[in-house]
Design a protein around this motif. Structure first.
Motif, short mmCIF file in Angstrom:
data_model
loop_
_atom_site.label_atom_id
_atom_site.label_comp_id
_atom_site.label_asym_id
_atom_site.label_seq_id
_atom_site.Cartn_x
_atom_site.Cartn_y
_atom_site.Cartn_z
N TRP A 1 -39.36 42.90 21.18
CA TRP A 1 -39.09 42.97 19.74
C TRP A 1 -38.03 41.98 19.29
CZ3 TRP A 1 -41.83 44.74 15.91
CH2 TRP A 1 -41.25 44.89 14.66
N GLN A 2 -37.06 41.67 20.16
CA GLN A 2 -35.96 40.79 19.74
C GLN A 2 -36.23 39.33 20.07
OE1 GLN A 2 -35.97 42.56 22.50
NE2 GLN A 2 -34.97 41.46 24.17
N GLU A 3 -37.36 39.00 20.70
CA GLU A 3 -37.60 37.64 21.16
C GLU A 3 -38.09 36.71 20.06
OE1 GLU A 3 -38.86 37.30 25.72
OE2 GLU A 3 -40.31 38.44 24.54
N LYS A 4 -37.82 35.42 20.26
CA LYS A 4 -38.42 34.37 19.46
C LYS A 4 -39.28 33.50 20.37
CE LYS A 4 -34.80 34.23 15.92
NZ LYS A 4 -33.82 33.38 15.19
N LEU A 5 -40.28 32.84 19.80
CA LEU A 5 -41.28 32.12 20.59
C LEU A 5 -41.15 30.62 20.37
CD1 LEU A 5 -44.25 34.48 19.72
CD2 LEU A 5 -42.77 34.56 21.73
N PRO A 6 -41.04 29.82 21.45
CA PRO A 6 -40.87 28.37 21.30
C PRO A 6 -42.16 27.70 20.84
CG PRO A 6 -41.14 28.94 23.61
CD PRO A 6 -41.07 30.24 22.88
N LEU A 7 -42.00 26.71 19.97
CA LEU A 7 -43.13 25.91 19.53
C LEU A 7 -43.24 24.66 20.39
CD1 LEU A 7 -42.66 26.15 15.65
CD2 LEU A 7 -43.94 27.66 17.16
N SER A 8 -44.45 24.18 20.55
CA SER A 8 -44.67 22.98 21.34
C SER A 8 -44.18 21.75 20.60
CB SER A 8 -46.16 22.84 21.66
OG SER A 8 -46.37 21.87 22.64
N GLU A 9 -43.90 20.68 21.35
CA GLU A 9 -43.41 19.43 20.75
C GLU A 9 -44.58 18.61 20.23
OE1 GLU A 9 -40.92 17.41 23.52
OE2 GLU A 9 -39.40 18.98 23.54
N LEU A 10 -45.10 19.06 19.09
CA LEU A 10 -46.20 18.37 18.43
C LEU A 10 -45.64 17.39 17.41
CD1 LEU A 10 -48.44 21.52 17.86
CD2 LEU A 10 -48.74 19.77 19.62
N PRO A 11 -46.35 16.30 17.12
CA PRO A 11 -45.85 15.31 16.15
C PRO A 11 -45.50 15.90 14.80
CG PRO A 11 -47.73 14.44 17.34
CD PRO A 11 -47.61 15.88 17.73
N SER A 12 -46.30 16.84 14.32
CA SER A 12 -46.06 17.42 13.01
C SER A 12 -44.79 18.25 12.98
CB SER A 12 -47.25 18.28 12.59
OG SER A 12 -47.46 19.32 13.54
N LEU A 13 -44.41 18.85 14.11
CA LEU A 13 -43.24 19.71 14.19
C LEU A 13 -41.99 18.96 14.62
CD1 LEU A 13 -44.97 22.71 16.01
CD2 LEU A 13 -44.35 22.62 13.60
N ASP A 14 -42.17 17.76 15.16
CA ASP A 14 -41.06 16.97 15.68
C ASP A 14 -40.92 15.69 14.86
OD1 ASP A 14 -38.99 16.08 17.24
OD2 ASP A 14 -40.26 15.40 18.90
#
Length: 408
Positions: A201-214
């Motif tokens: 419940w307390q966790e956050k999830l990492p996003l991949s290093e995609l061009p749109s997000l980076d």
């Protein structure tokens, strides 16, 4: 978890008789993965584990149940993982439950209130939301375990056929909830997976290093998604109807809508409007066979604060699972088909994918509660976004696992 248990124990001691119980699972695995960096570690790999071999505590789950001498009960589940990717411990479910006595006409009211899954899974029916059939969940149930949970209230009305000398039961349920506004983000940015990990419940999830997000068009998105966040104070809903034939099986159909306001963004967390229909069936067959089939189809939308579509995806997944149990043995096979369709015009954010998955699993029961289980997983998928990280668009990933599972 101690805080929840203390509250429930205190409640039971101030005027209500109560029966308390603990159950759990300890799942230790040796695994070997032939693939790319796991989605759990911010990659685009379809499996929970990173490439190569490792020994892990795949799940240490504890369920605490308290049943008062009235229609009320409560259920709290905590899970812990030590898997070399994301080691953690925390709550995964915590809710009160009401189950009334049937009326003379065979109708019965029941309900839930708290942190819970929508009642969709037909696989994950064992202690701490584990599966007795396979070590790795289907794509549908992997996604539910990752980011489809909430704080909500559910009300169900059952029609019990035994009051009318019938084997047929019917249930109609409605659920209203919050704390799920980012649901859809992970399905968009890493796609469908085959996992065995439930987000705490307390966790956050990492996003991949995609061009749109980076540095690209979505650079204002936070680097981690908070899957159980409330952003817009709106209430989502889930409705479901179910038909059961006592001793044989069931069929159910439902619709889920988180009713998110897609123009709300706070501290890099966007609200995603996620809607889907789901259908499922589960039957007992001759010769100790079971068949489970589930289907899900929907869409998820993320917009700018000005109402422009940024991510607009349709998604689909379906599986059929066959399981045969004899003496101390169980053999299960699951076959899946899945896709994500990218319907937006964001040029540097291609979320489209399609693929198939297969799981073969065998377990042997050594003694009460103790099982050894071996499993093979294969996913053949096509996802354009992998090219941006130097991988092939069309990729076959495989996984072998050997587990010792103890239920207590």
């Amino acid at each position: 978890m101690k805080y929840w248990v203390w509250i429930l124990s205190l409640y039971s001691s101030v005027g209500f008789a109560a029966e308390q119980s603990f159950s759990g699972i300890i799942d230790v695995r040796a695994s070997y993965t032939d693939g790319i960096t796991s989605y759990v570690d911010g990659g685009l790999g379809k499996f929970r584990y990173n490439p190569d071999g490792q020994l892990s505590l795949a799940q240490a789950g504890v369920s605490y149940d308290i049943d008062w001498d009235n229609p009320l009960s409560a259920h709290v589940v905590a899970n812990a993982y030590w898997d070399g990717v994301e080691d953690n411990i925390g709550i995964t479910e915590a809710y009160f439950k009401y189950k009334g006595l049937p009326w003379n006409n065979g109708l019965r009211l029941s309900g839930k209130l708290g942190v819970m899954y929508p009642e969709i899974s037909m696989e994950n029916i064992a202690t701490a939301w584990s599966s007795p059939y396979t070590l790795t969940y289907s794509g549908i149930n992997s996604w539910l375990g990752e980011e489809v949970r909430h704080i909500g209230a559910q009300l169900s009305l059952d029609y019990l056929g035994k009051f009318h000398d019938s084997r047929h039961d019917f249930t109609l349920s409605a659920e209203f909830f919050q704390n799920n506004d980012t649901t859809g983000a992970m399905l968009a940015w890493h796609g469908w997976t085959n996992s065995s990990r439930q987000t705490l419940w307390q966790e956050k999830l990492p996003l991949s290093e995609l061009p749109s997000l980076d540095g690209g068009s979505l650079s204002s998105q936070a680097k981690e998604s908070d899957p159980f966040l409330e952003l817009d104070d709106r209430i989502g809903y889930h409705v479901k109807t179910q038909w059961r034939m006592q001793g044989l099986g069931r069929l159910e159909v439902g619709y889920y809508d988180n009713d998110a306001d897609t123009r709300v963004v706070k501290q890099g967390q966007y609200a995603w409007l996620t809607q889907f229909v789901h259908m499922g069936t589960k039957w007992r067959l001759p010769y100790n066979m079971e068949v489970i089939a589930q289907y899900m189809k929907g869409d998820t939308l993320m917009q700018s604060p000005y109402g422009m579509n940024i991510v607009d995806n349709g998604f689909y997944s379906a599986f059929i699972l066959l399981s045969h149990r004899w003496q101390k043995h169980r053999l299960s096979a699951r076959f899946e088909d899945f896709s994500v369709t990218d319907d937006d015009l964001t040029f540097d954010d291609d979320n489209s994918e399609e693929g198939q998955a297969m799981t073969l699993s065998y377990s042997y029961q050594f003694s009460k509660g103790w099982f050894m289980q071996a499993e093979y997983n294969r996913i053949d998928s096509e996802r354009a976004a992998r090219v941006e990280q130097g991988y092939a668009k069309d990729l076959v990933e495989q996984q072998w696992q050997l587990a010792s599972r103890y239920y207590f």
